[in-house]
Design a protein around this motif. Structure first.
Motif, PDB file in Angstrom:
ATOM      1  N   GLY A 156      -1.724   1.364 -12.991  1.00 30.77           N
ATOM      2  CA  GLY A 156      -1.371   1.743 -11.630  1.00 30.77           C
ATOM      3  C   GLY A 156      -1.176   3.236 -11.479  1.00 30.77           C
ATOM      4  O   GLY A 156      -1.564   3.831 -10.471  1.00 30.77           O
ATOM      5  N   MET A 157      -0.564   3.875 -12.473  1.00 34.21           N
ATOM      6  CA  MET A 157      -0.354   5.325 -12.423  1.00 34.21           C
ATOM      7  C   MET A 157      -1.684   6.062 -12.493  1.00 34.21           C
ATOM      8  O   MET A 157      -1.880   7.069 -11.801  1.00 34.21           O
ATOM      9  N   TYR A 158      -2.605   5.560 -13.323  1.00 33.86           N
ATOM     10  CA  TYR A 158      -3.952   6.127 -13.396  1.00 33.86           C
ATOM     11  C   TYR A 158      -4.589   6.156 -12.003  1.00 33.86           C
ATOM     12  O   TYR A 158      -5.069   7.183 -11.527  1.00 33.86           O
ATOM     13  N   VAL A 159      -4.584   4.992 -11.358  1.00 33.44           N
ATOM     14  CA  VAL A 159      -5.256   4.862 -10.067  1.00 33.44           C
ATOM     15  C   VAL A 159      -4.597   5.750  -9.022  1.00 33.44           C
ATOM     16  O   VAL A 159      -5.276   6.422  -8.237  1.00 33.44           O
ATOM     17  N   ARG A 160      -3.272   5.765  -8.990  1.00 37.65           N
ATOM     18  CA  ARG A 160      -2.567   6.550  -7.971  1.00 37.65           C
ATOM     19  C   ARG A 160      -2.888   8.031  -8.094  1.00 37.65           C
ATOM     20  O   ARG A 160      -3.140   8.708  -7.094  1.00 37.65           O
ATOM     21  N   LEU A 161      -2.896   8.523  -9.335  1.00 42.13           N
ATOM     22  CA  LEU A 161      -3.164   9.951  -9.532  1.00 42.13           C
ATOM     23  C   LEU A 161      -4.627  10.281  -9.225  1.00 42.13           C
ATOM     24  O   LEU A 161      -4.924  11.291  -8.576  1.00 42.13           O
ATOM     25  N   GLY A 183      -3.682  -0.979  -7.758  1.00 41.51           N
ATOM     26  CA  GLY A 183      -2.423  -0.453  -7.259  1.00 41.51           C
ATOM     27  C   GLY A 183      -1.546  -1.530  -6.650  1.00 41.51           C
ATOM     28  O   GLY A 183      -2.015  -2.606  -6.279  1.00 41.51           O
ATOM     29  N   ASP A 184      -0.236  -1.236  -6.534  1.00 40.46           N
ATOM     30  CA  ASP A 184       0.659  -2.205  -5.915  1.00 40.46           C
ATOM     31  C   ASP A 184       0.491  -2.175  -4.397  1.00 40.46           C
ATOM     32  O   ASP A 184      -0.214  -1.335  -3.834  1.00 40.46           O
ATOM     33  N   GLU A 185       1.154  -3.109  -3.720  1.00 41.28           N
ATOM     34  CA  GLU A 185       0.944  -3.266  -2.272  1.00 41.28           C
ATOM     35  C   GLU A 185       1.318  -2.012  -1.475  1.00 41.28           C
ATOM     36  O   GLU A 185       0.560  -1.607  -0.585  1.00 41.28           O
ATOM     37  N   PRO A 186       2.475  -1.360  -1.745  1.00 37.21           N
ATOM     38  CA  PRO A 186       2.791  -0.141  -0.984  1.00 37.21           C
ATOM     39  C   PRO A 186       1.748   0.949  -1.158  1.00 37.21           C
ATOM     40  O   PRO A 186       1.409   1.657  -0.195  1.00 37.21           O
ATOM     41  N   PHE A 187       1.212   1.085  -2.389  1.00 32.91           N
ATOM     42  CA  PHE A 187       0.207   2.123  -2.605  1.00 32.91           C
ATOM     43  C   PHE A 187      -1.102   1.753  -1.927  1.00 32.91           C
ATOM     44  O   PHE A 187      -1.793   2.633  -1.386  1.00 32.91           O
ATOM     45  N   GLN A 188      -1.490   0.481  -1.938  1.00 30.21           N
ATOM     46  CA  GLN A 188      -2.698   0.064  -1.238  1.00 30.21           C
ATOM     47  C   GLN A 188      -2.579   0.373   0.250  1.00 30.21           C
ATOM     48  O   GLN A 188      -3.540   0.828   0.877  1.00 30.21           O
ATOM     49  N   THR A 193      -4.126   3.779   4.814  1.00 30.10           N
ATOM     50  CA  THR A 193      -3.723   4.721   5.859  1.00 30.10           C
ATOM     51  C   THR A 193      -4.484   6.033   5.718  1.00 30.10           C
ATOM     52  O   THR A 193      -4.937   6.620   6.713  1.00 30.10           O
ATOM     53  N   LYS A 194      -4.657   6.492   4.475  1.00 32.91           N
ATOM     54  CA  LYS A 194      -5.397   7.731   4.227  1.00 32.91           C
ATOM     55  C   LYS A 194      -6.860   7.558   4.607  1.00 32.91           C
ATOM     56  O   LYS A 194      -7.477   8.476   5.183  1.00 32.91           O
ATOM     57  N   ILE A 195      -7.427   6.393   4.303  1.00 29.84           N
ATOM     58  CA  ILE A 195      -8.822   6.140   4.657  1.00 29.84           C
ATOM     59  C   ILE A 195      -8.994   6.171   6.171  1.00 29.84           C
ATOM     60  O   ILE A 195      -9.981   6.707   6.694  1.00 29.84           O
ATOM     61  N   ARG A 196      -8.039   5.615   6.900  1.00 26.03           N
ATOM     62  CA  ARG A 196      -8.126   5.646   8.363  1.00 26.03           C
ATOM     63  C   ARG A 196      -7.994   7.080   8.890  1.00 26.03           C
ATOM     64  O   ARG A 196      -8.618   7.446   9.895  1.00 26.03           O
TER      65      ARG A 196
END
Length: 404
Positions: A156-161, A183-188, A193-196
Protein backbone atom coordinates in the motif's frame (compact mmCIF):
# COMPACT_ATOMS: atom_id res chain seq x y z
CA UNK A 1 8.34 22.13 -38.94
CA UNK A 2 5.21 20.22 -37.94
CA UNK A 3 2.91 21.92 -35.45
CA UNK A 4 0.15 20.41 -33.33
CA UNK A 5 -3.09 21.89 -32.10
CA UNK A 6 -5.42 21.07 -29.21
CA UNK A 7 -7.66 19.25 -31.66
CA UNK A 8 -4.91 16.81 -32.63
CA UNK A 9 -5.02 13.37 -30.94
CA UNK A 10 -2.76 13.00 -27.94
CA UNK A 11 -2.18 9.31 -28.74
CA UNK A 12 -2.40 7.49 -32.08
CA UNK A 13 -2.12 3.70 -32.12
CA UNK A 14 -1.80 2.35 -35.65
CA UNK A 15 -2.01 -1.42 -36.39
CA UNK A 16 -0.06 -2.36 -33.26
CA UNK A 17 0.73 -6.00 -32.55
CA UNK A 18 2.82 -7.49 -29.78
CA UNK A 19 4.19 -11.02 -29.83
CA UNK A 20 5.93 -12.90 -27.03
CA UNK A 21 7.96 -16.08 -27.46
CA UNK A 22 7.16 -18.75 -24.87
CA UNK A 23 9.97 -21.23 -24.14
CA UNK A 24 9.01 -24.69 -22.94
CA UNK A 25 12.56 -25.44 -21.78
CA UNK A 26 12.91 -25.40 -18.03
CA UNK A 27 16.59 -24.45 -17.89
CA UNK A 28 19.62 -23.35 -19.93
CA UNK A 29 20.82 -26.96 -19.83
CA UNK A 30 17.60 -28.11 -21.51
CA UNK A 31 18.03 -25.49 -24.22
CA UNK A 32 21.59 -26.62 -24.93
CA UNK A 33 20.65 -30.29 -25.05
CA UNK A 34 17.69 -29.63 -27.33
CA UNK A 35 19.41 -27.04 -29.55
CA UNK A 36 18.61 -28.90 -32.75
CA UNK A 37 14.96 -29.08 -31.77
CA UNK A 38 14.78 -25.51 -30.43
CA UNK A 39 11.87 -24.56 -32.70
CA UNK A 40 9.77 -27.33 -31.18
CA UNK A 41 10.44 -26.10 -27.66
CA UNK A 42 9.04 -22.63 -28.11
CA UNK A 43 5.76 -21.12 -29.19
CA UNK A 44 4.52 -17.66 -30.03
CA UNK A 45 1.84 -15.81 -28.09
CA UNK A 46 0.17 -12.77 -29.65
CA UNK A 47 -0.83 -10.44 -26.81
CA UNK A 48 -1.99 -7.66 -29.16
CA UNK A 49 -3.27 -8.20 -32.68
CA UNK A 50 -3.63 -5.29 -35.12
CA UNK A 51 -4.89 -2.72 -32.58
CA UNK A 52 -5.72 0.78 -33.85
CA UNK A 53 -7.37 3.78 -32.17
CA UNK A 54 -6.84 7.43 -31.29
CA UNK A 55 -7.20 9.24 -27.95
CA UNK A 56 -8.07 12.91 -27.96
CA UNK A 57 -7.19 15.61 -25.46
CA UNK A 58 -9.33 15.45 -22.32
CA UNK A 59 -10.70 11.93 -22.81
CA UNK A 60 -10.90 9.42 -19.99
CA UNK A 61 -10.64 5.98 -21.56
CA UNK A 62 -11.29 2.72 -19.74
CA UNK A 63 -9.44 -0.35 -21.00
CA UNK A 64 -11.46 -3.40 -19.98
CA UNK A 65 -11.42 -7.09 -20.84
CA UNK A 66 -10.95 -10.57 -19.46
CA UNK A 67 -7.73 -11.67 -17.78
CA UNK A 68 -5.14 -12.15 -20.52
CA UNK A 69 -7.00 -9.99 -23.03
CA UNK A 70 -4.01 -7.66 -23.52
CA UNK A 71 -5.01 -4.64 -21.39
CA UNK A 72 -1.80 -4.27 -19.40
CA UNK A 73 0.34 -5.03 -22.44
CA UNK A 74 -1.41 -2.29 -24.38
CA UNK A 75 -0.94 0.16 -21.51
CA UNK A 76 2.80 -0.62 -21.43
CA UNK A 77 3.02 -0.07 -25.18
CA UNK A 78 1.22 3.26 -24.78
CA UNK A 79 3.68 4.27 -22.06
CA UNK A 80 6.73 3.21 -24.06
CA UNK A 81 7.65 0.60 -21.46
CA UNK A 82 7.71 -2.16 -24.07
CA UNK A 83 8.05 -1.88 -27.84
CA UNK A 84 5.40 -3.13 -30.23
CA UNK A 85 6.33 -6.01 -32.53
CA UNK A 86 4.51 -4.29 -35.40
CA UNK A 87 2.70 -1.02 -35.96
CA UNK A 88 3.31 2.47 -34.63
CA UNK A 89 2.42 4.47 -31.52
CA UNK A 90 2.51 8.26 -31.63
CA UNK A 91 2.40 10.26 -28.40
CA UNK A 92 2.82 13.88 -27.41
CA UNK A 93 3.08 15.66 -24.09
CA UNK A 94 4.35 14.43 -20.72
CA UNK A 95 3.27 10.90 -19.80
CA UNK A 96 2.98 9.57 -16.25
CA UNK A 97 2.51 5.81 -16.05
CA UNK A 98 1.51 3.90 -12.92
CA UNK A 99 1.69 0.37 -14.24
CA UNK A 100 3.16 -2.09 -11.77
CA UNK A 101 3.70 -2.16 -8.04
CA UNK A 102 7.03 -0.52 -7.29
CA UNK A 103 7.92 0.03 -10.96
CA UNK A 104 10.72 2.60 -11.16
CA UNK A 105 11.53 2.34 -7.46
CA UNK A 106 14.95 1.25 -6.23
CA UNK A 107 14.49 -0.87 -3.09
CA UNK A 108 17.72 0.26 -1.45
CA UNK A 109 16.93 3.97 -1.81
CA UNK A 110 14.78 5.91 0.60
CA UNK A 111 11.32 7.13 -0.25
CA UNK A 112 12.74 10.66 -0.59
CA UNK A 113 15.41 9.53 -3.06
CA UNK A 114 12.87 7.52 -5.04
CA UNK A 115 10.57 10.55 -5.32
CA UNK A 116 13.36 12.50 -7.02
CA UNK A 117 14.35 9.47 -9.13
CA UNK A 118 10.78 8.85 -10.32
CA UNK A 119 10.17 12.51 -10.95
CA UNK A 120 13.34 12.70 -13.06
CA UNK A 121 12.18 9.67 -15.08
CA UNK A 122 8.90 11.53 -15.70
CA UNK A 123 10.85 14.53 -17.03
CA UNK A 124 10.81 16.82 -14.00
CA UNK A 125 13.80 18.91 -12.95
CA UNK A 126 15.10 18.93 -9.38
CA UNK A 127 13.69 22.43 -8.88
CA UNK A 128 10.25 21.32 -10.07
CA UNK A 129 10.34 18.34 -7.71
CA UNK A 130 11.40 20.56 -4.82
CA UNK A 131 8.30 22.70 -5.32
CA UNK A 132 5.87 19.77 -5.09
CA UNK A 133 7.80 17.47 -2.73
CA UNK A 134 5.79 18.38 0.37
CA UNK A 135 2.53 17.92 -1.58
CA UNK A 136 3.69 14.47 -2.70
CA UNK A 137 4.49 13.40 0.85
CA UNK A 138 1.19 14.76 2.17
CA UNK A 139 -0.84 13.08 -0.59
CA UNK A 140 0.90 9.73 -0.11
CA UNK A 141 0.50 9.73 3.67
CA UNK A 142 3.98 8.21 4.03
CA UNK A 143 4.99 10.84 6.61
CA UNK A 144 7.82 9.71 8.89
CA UNK A 145 8.70 6.79 6.59
CA UNK A 146 9.78 9.03 3.70
CA UNK A 147 13.44 8.64 4.74
CA UNK A 148 13.22 4.84 5.13
CA UNK A 149 14.34 2.43 2.42
CA UNK A 150 11.36 1.50 0.26
CA UNK A 151 12.19 -2.22 0.52
CA UNK A 152 10.63 -2.00 3.97
CA UNK A 153 7.42 -0.45 2.61
CA UNK A 154 4.13 -2.32 2.42
CA UNK A 155 2.45 -2.76 -0.95
CA UNK A 156 0.00 0.00 0.00
CA UNK A 157 2.83 2.42 0.79
CA UNK A 158 4.45 1.61 -2.57
CA UNK A 159 1.26 2.45 -4.44
CA UNK A 160 0.51 5.62 -2.47
CA UNK A 161 3.97 7.06 -3.06
CA UNK A 162 4.10 6.07 -6.74
CA UNK A 163 0.65 7.51 -7.45
CA UNK A 164 1.49 10.71 -5.56
CA UNK A 165 4.59 11.26 -7.70
CA UNK A 166 2.70 10.50 -10.92
CA UNK A 167 -0.17 12.92 -10.31
CA UNK A 168 2.14 15.73 -9.17
CA UNK A 169 4.35 15.49 -12.27
CA UNK A 170 1.90 17.69 -14.23
CA UNK A 171 1.22 15.00 -16.88
CA UNK A 172 -0.72 15.51 -20.10
CA UNK A 173 -1.44 11.76 -20.22
CA UNK A 174 -1.93 9.62 -17.10
CA UNK A 175 -1.80 5.83 -17.51
CA UNK A 176 -3.15 3.88 -14.54
CA UNK A 177 -3.21 0.10 -14.23
CA UNK A 178 -5.11 -2.06 -11.74
CA UNK A 179 -2.59 -1.16 -9.01
CA UNK A 180 -5.13 1.21 -7.42
CA UNK A 181 -6.88 -1.88 -6.09
CA UNK A 182 -3.95 -2.37 -3.69
CA UNK A 183 -4.61 0.84 -1.76
CA UNK A 184 -7.07 1.05 1.11
CA UNK A 185 -10.53 2.58 0.69
CA UNK A 186 -9.64 6.14 1.87
CA UNK A 187 -6.69 6.25 -0.51
CA UNK A 188 -8.76 4.91 -3.42
CA UNK A 189 -11.25 7.70 -2.75
CA UNK A 190 -8.41 10.22 -2.74
CA UNK A 191 -7.12 8.84 -6.05
CA UNK A 192 -10.53 9.00 -7.71
CA UNK A 193 -10.94 12.59 -6.47
CA UNK A 194 -7.58 13.46 -8.05
CA UNK A 195 -8.60 11.77 -11.30
CA UNK A 196 -11.77 13.86 -11.39
CA UNK A 197 -9.65 17.00 -10.84
CA UNK A 198 -7.55 15.94 -13.83
CA UNK A 199 -10.72 15.54 -15.87
CA UNK A 200 -11.83 19.07 -15.00
CA UNK A 201 -8.37 20.32 -16.02
CA UNK A 202 -8.82 18.68 -19.42
CA UNK A 203 -6.07 16.08 -18.97
CA UNK A 204 -6.18 12.71 -20.68
CA UNK A 205 -6.45 9.49 -18.66
CA UNK A 206 -6.26 5.84 -19.66
CA UNK A 207 -7.46 3.52 -16.91
CA UNK A 208 -7.23 -0.28 -16.75
CA UNK A 209 -9.73 -1.70 -14.29
CA UNK A 210 -11.66 -4.90 -13.61
CA UNK A 211 -14.36 -2.85 -11.90
CA UNK A 212 -17.20 -2.10 -14.29
CA UNK A 213 -18.64 0.33 -11.74
CA UNK A 214 -15.35 2.25 -11.57
CA UNK A 215 -15.12 2.50 -15.36
CA UNK A 216 -18.77 3.57 -15.60
CA UNK A 217 -18.22 6.17 -12.90
CA UNK A 218 -15.22 8.03 -14.35
CA UNK A 219 -14.68 7.06 -17.99
CA UNK A 220 -16.11 8.84 -21.02
CA UNK A 221 -15.17 6.01 -23.39
CA UNK A 222 -14.52 2.28 -23.15
CA UNK A 223 -12.22 0.08 -25.20
CA UNK A 224 -12.90 -3.63 -24.76
CA UNK A 225 -10.14 -6.11 -25.60
CA UNK A 226 -10.66 -9.80 -26.23
CA UNK A 227 -7.78 -12.04 -27.25
CA UNK A 228 -5.60 -9.04 -28.07
CA UNK A 229 -8.17 -7.48 -30.42
CA UNK A 230 -10.54 -4.56 -29.95
CA UNK A 231 -14.14 -5.78 -29.88
CA UNK A 232 -15.67 -2.47 -28.81
CA UNK A 233 -14.56 1.16 -28.84
CA UNK A 234 -17.04 3.83 -27.82
CA UNK A 235 -19.97 4.10 -25.43
CA UNK A 236 -19.12 2.99 -21.88
CA UNK A 237 -22.44 1.26 -21.21
CA UNK A 238 -22.30 -0.71 -24.45
CA UNK A 239 -18.68 -1.62 -23.68
CA UNK A 240 -19.58 -3.03 -20.26
CA UNK A 241 -22.40 -5.06 -21.82
CA UNK A 242 -19.95 -6.37 -24.44
CA UNK A 243 -17.59 -7.40 -21.63
CA UNK A 244 -20.33 -9.21 -19.72
CA UNK A 245 -21.53 -10.97 -22.86
CA UNK A 246 -17.96 -12.20 -23.28
CA UNK A 247 -17.92 -13.56 -19.74
CA UNK A 248 -21.15 -15.44 -20.43
CA UNK A 249 -19.83 -16.74 -23.75
CA UNK A 250 -16.68 -18.04 -22.08
CA UNK A 251 -18.73 -19.67 -19.34
CA UNK A 252 -20.86 -21.47 -21.90
CA UNK A 253 -17.76 -22.49 -23.86
CA UNK A 254 -16.36 -24.02 -20.69
CA UNK A 255 -19.42 -26.26 -20.54
CA UNK A 256 -18.71 -27.72 -24.00
CA UNK A 257 -17.97 -31.44 -24.16
CA UNK A 258 -16.57 -33.67 -26.87
CA UNK A 259 -20.12 -34.64 -27.72
CA UNK A 260 -21.19 -31.01 -28.22
CA UNK A 261 -22.68 -28.29 -26.06
CA UNK A 262 -24.17 -29.25 -22.72
CA UNK A 263 -27.68 -28.01 -22.08
CA UNK A 264 -27.73 -25.92 -18.88
CA UNK A 265 -29.62 -27.35 -15.93
CA UNK A 266 -31.61 -24.12 -15.72
CA UNK A 267 -32.20 -21.66 -18.54
CA UNK A 268 -33.53 -18.11 -18.20
CA UNK A 269 -35.78 -17.73 -21.22
CA UNK A 270 -37.01 -14.18 -20.69
CA UNK A 271 -38.09 -11.37 -18.38
CA UNK A 272 -41.32 -9.37 -18.42
CA UNK A 273 -42.25 -6.28 -16.43
CA UNK A 274 -45.82 -5.12 -15.77
CA UNK A 275 -47.73 -3.23 -13.16
CA UNK A 276 -48.24 -5.15 -9.95
CA UNK A 277 -51.97 -5.46 -10.69
CA UNK A 278 -51.16 -7.19 -13.98
CA UNK A 279 -51.83 -4.22 -16.28
CA UNK A 280 -49.23 -3.77 -19.04
CA UNK A 281 -46.88 -0.82 -18.86
CA UNK A 282 -47.76 0.41 -22.34
CA UNK A 283 -45.69 3.02 -24.14
CA UNK A 284 -45.90 5.70 -21.45
CA UNK A 285 -43.02 6.49 -19.13
CA UNK A 286 -43.27 4.83 -15.71
CA UNK A 287 -44.44 7.38 -13.16
CA UNK A 288 -43.02 7.95 -9.69
CA UNK A 289 -44.46 5.58 -7.09
CA UNK A 290 -45.68 2.92 -9.53
CA UNK A 291 -46.10 -0.64 -8.21
CA UNK A 292 -44.18 -2.96 -10.56
CA UNK A 293 -43.85 -6.71 -10.97
CA UNK A 294 -40.75 -8.25 -12.54
CA UNK A 295 -41.32 -11.81 -13.76
CA UNK A 296 -38.37 -14.05 -14.62
CA UNK A 297 -39.27 -16.89 -17.00
CA UNK A 298 -37.15 -20.00 -16.50
CA UNK A 299 -36.98 -23.59 -17.65
CA UNK A 300 -35.47 -26.36 -15.55
CA UNK A 301 -34.01 -29.06 -17.79
CA UNK A 302 -32.50 -31.29 -15.09
CA UNK A 303 -33.29 -31.70 -11.38
CA UNK A 304 -31.39 -28.86 -9.71
CA UNK A 305 -31.49 -26.75 -6.58
CA UNK A 306 -31.21 -23.18 -7.79
CA UNK A 307 -31.63 -19.48 -7.07
CA UNK A 308 -32.95 -16.85 -9.46
CA UNK A 309 -33.04 -13.08 -9.40
CA UNK A 310 -32.74 -9.89 -11.40
CA UNK A 311 -30.64 -6.75 -11.48
CA UNK A 312 -31.57 -3.22 -12.51
CA UNK A 313 -28.56 -1.23 -13.65
CA UNK A 314 -27.91 2.04 -15.41
CA UNK A 315 -27.00 2.26 -19.08
CA UNK A 316 -23.39 2.67 -17.88
CA UNK A 317 -23.49 -0.67 -16.07
CA UNK A 318 -23.84 0.61 -12.50
CA UNK A 319 -25.96 -1.76 -10.42
CA UNK A 320 -28.92 0.17 -8.98
CA UNK A 321 -30.92 -2.65 -7.40
CA UNK A 322 -30.66 -6.44 -7.03
CA UNK A 323 -33.13 -8.98 -5.70
CA UNK A 324 -33.22 -12.77 -5.70
CA UNK A 325 -35.32 -15.63 -4.38
CA UNK A 326 -32.79 -16.52 -1.69
CA UNK A 327 -33.08 -13.05 -0.18
CA UNK A 328 -36.88 -13.40 -0.08
CA UNK A 329 -36.70 -16.91 1.38
CA UNK A 330 -38.32 -18.51 -1.68
CA UNK A 331 -37.40 -22.14 -2.42
CA UNK A 332 -37.57 -22.80 -6.15
CA UNK A 333 -38.81 -26.16 -7.50
CA UNK A 334 -36.01 -28.53 -8.50
CA UNK A 335 -38.14 -30.66 -10.83
CA UNK A 336 -37.86 -30.11 -14.62
CA UNK A 337 -40.48 -27.78 -16.03
CA UNK A 338 -41.25 -24.17 -16.92
CA UNK A 339 -41.61 -21.63 -14.12
CA UNK A 340 -42.38 -17.93 -13.65
CA UNK A 341 -40.73 -16.23 -10.69
CA UNK A 342 -42.55 -13.00 -9.86
CA UNK A 343 -41.00 -10.19 -7.82
CA UNK A 344 -43.23 -7.30 -6.69
CA UNK A 345 -41.65 -3.85 -6.22
CA UNK A 346 -44.15 -1.55 -4.49
CA UNK A 347 -43.95 2.25 -4.81
CA UNK A 348 -40.84 2.33 -7.00
CA UNK A 349 -38.90 5.58 -6.86
CA UNK A 350 -36.06 5.15 -9.34
CA UNK A 351 -34.67 8.47 -10.53
CA UNK A 352 -32.81 7.21 -13.61
CA UNK A 353 -34.36 7.88 -17.01
CA UNK A 354 -33.64 4.33 -18.16
CA UNK A 355 -32.78 1.14 -16.32
CA UNK A 356 -31.50 -2.03 -17.95
CA UNK A 357 -32.97 -5.31 -16.68
CA UNK A 358 -30.90 -8.48 -16.47
CA UNK A 359 -31.81 -11.84 -14.92
CA UNK A 360 -29.94 -14.98 -14.01
CA UNK A 361 -29.90 -18.29 -12.21
CA UNK A 362 -27.22 -19.87 -10.03
CA UNK A 363 -26.76 -22.94 -7.91
CA UNK A 364 -27.20 -22.63 -4.15
CA UNK A 365 -23.43 -22.14 -3.88
CA UNK A 366 -23.43 -19.31 -6.43
CA UNK A 367 -22.18 -21.15 -9.51
CA UNK A 368 -23.67 -19.47 -12.64
CA UNK A 369 -26.27 -21.49 -14.54
CA UNK A 370 -27.81 -18.96 -16.91
CA UNK A 371 -27.69 -15.22 -17.57
CA UNK A 372 -29.83 -12.96 -19.74
CA UNK A 373 -28.22 -9.52 -20.05
CA UNK A 374 -29.80 -7.32 -21.20
CA UNK A 375 -33.27 -8.78 -20.80
CA UNK A 376 -35.18 -5.52 -21.23
CA UNK A 377 -35.41 -1.83 -20.40
CA UNK A 378 -37.49 0.36 -18.07
CA UNK A 379 -38.05 4.03 -18.87
CA UNK A 380 -39.07 6.33 -16.01
CA UNK A 381 -40.38 9.87 -15.82
CA UNK A 382 -37.86 12.59 -15.07
CA UNK A 383 -37.47 13.70 -11.47
CA UNK A 384 -38.26 17.38 -11.89
CA UNK A 385 -37.16 18.33 -8.38
CA UNK A 386 -33.94 16.40 -7.84
CA UNK A 387 -31.34 14.20 -9.48
CA UNK A 388 -29.80 10.83 -8.69
CA UNK A 389 -30.60 7.14 -8.76
CA UNK A 390 -33.72 7.49 -6.59
CA UNK A 391 -36.45 10.11 -6.42
CA UNK A 392 -38.77 11.38 -3.69
CA UNK A 393 -41.97 13.36 -3.47
CA UNK A 394 -39.80 16.12 -2.06
CA UNK A 395 -40.76 19.42 -0.42
CA UNK A 396 -38.93 22.17 1.41
CA UNK A 397 -39.28 25.48 3.20
CA UNK A 398 -37.17 28.30 4.64
CA UNK A 399 -37.41 30.10 7.97
CA UNK A 400 -35.42 32.88 9.60
CA UNK A 401 -32.90 32.05 12.30
CA UNK A 402 -33.23 34.15 15.47
CA UNK A 403 -35.28 37.25 16.01
CA UNK A 404 -36.21 39.71 13.28
Amino acid sequence: MTTTTSSDPLVVVSHVSKRFVLHKDKSVKDRLLSWRQRNRSRSEFRALDDVSFEIGLGETVGLIGHNGSGKSTLLKVLGGIIEASAGEVYRRGRIAALLELGAGFHPDLTGRDNVYLNAAILGMTTAQTDRVFDDIVEFSGIGEFIDSQVKFYSSGMYVRLAFAVAVHSDPDLLLVDEVLAVGDEPFQLKCMTKIREFQKDGRTIVLVSHSAEQVADVCTRAIVLDGGRIVHDGDVGAGIRTLREGYERDRLAGEQTDEGPTQPAVEITGVSVARADGAPLGDRLIERGADLAVTVHAQVHRPTEWVSGFTLHSSLGQAIYRLNTEGLGIDLPAEPGEYDIRFVLPATNFGMNRLVVSAGATTLTGEPLSLLDPAGFLDFEDDRMGAGVIQFDASGDVSPVGGA
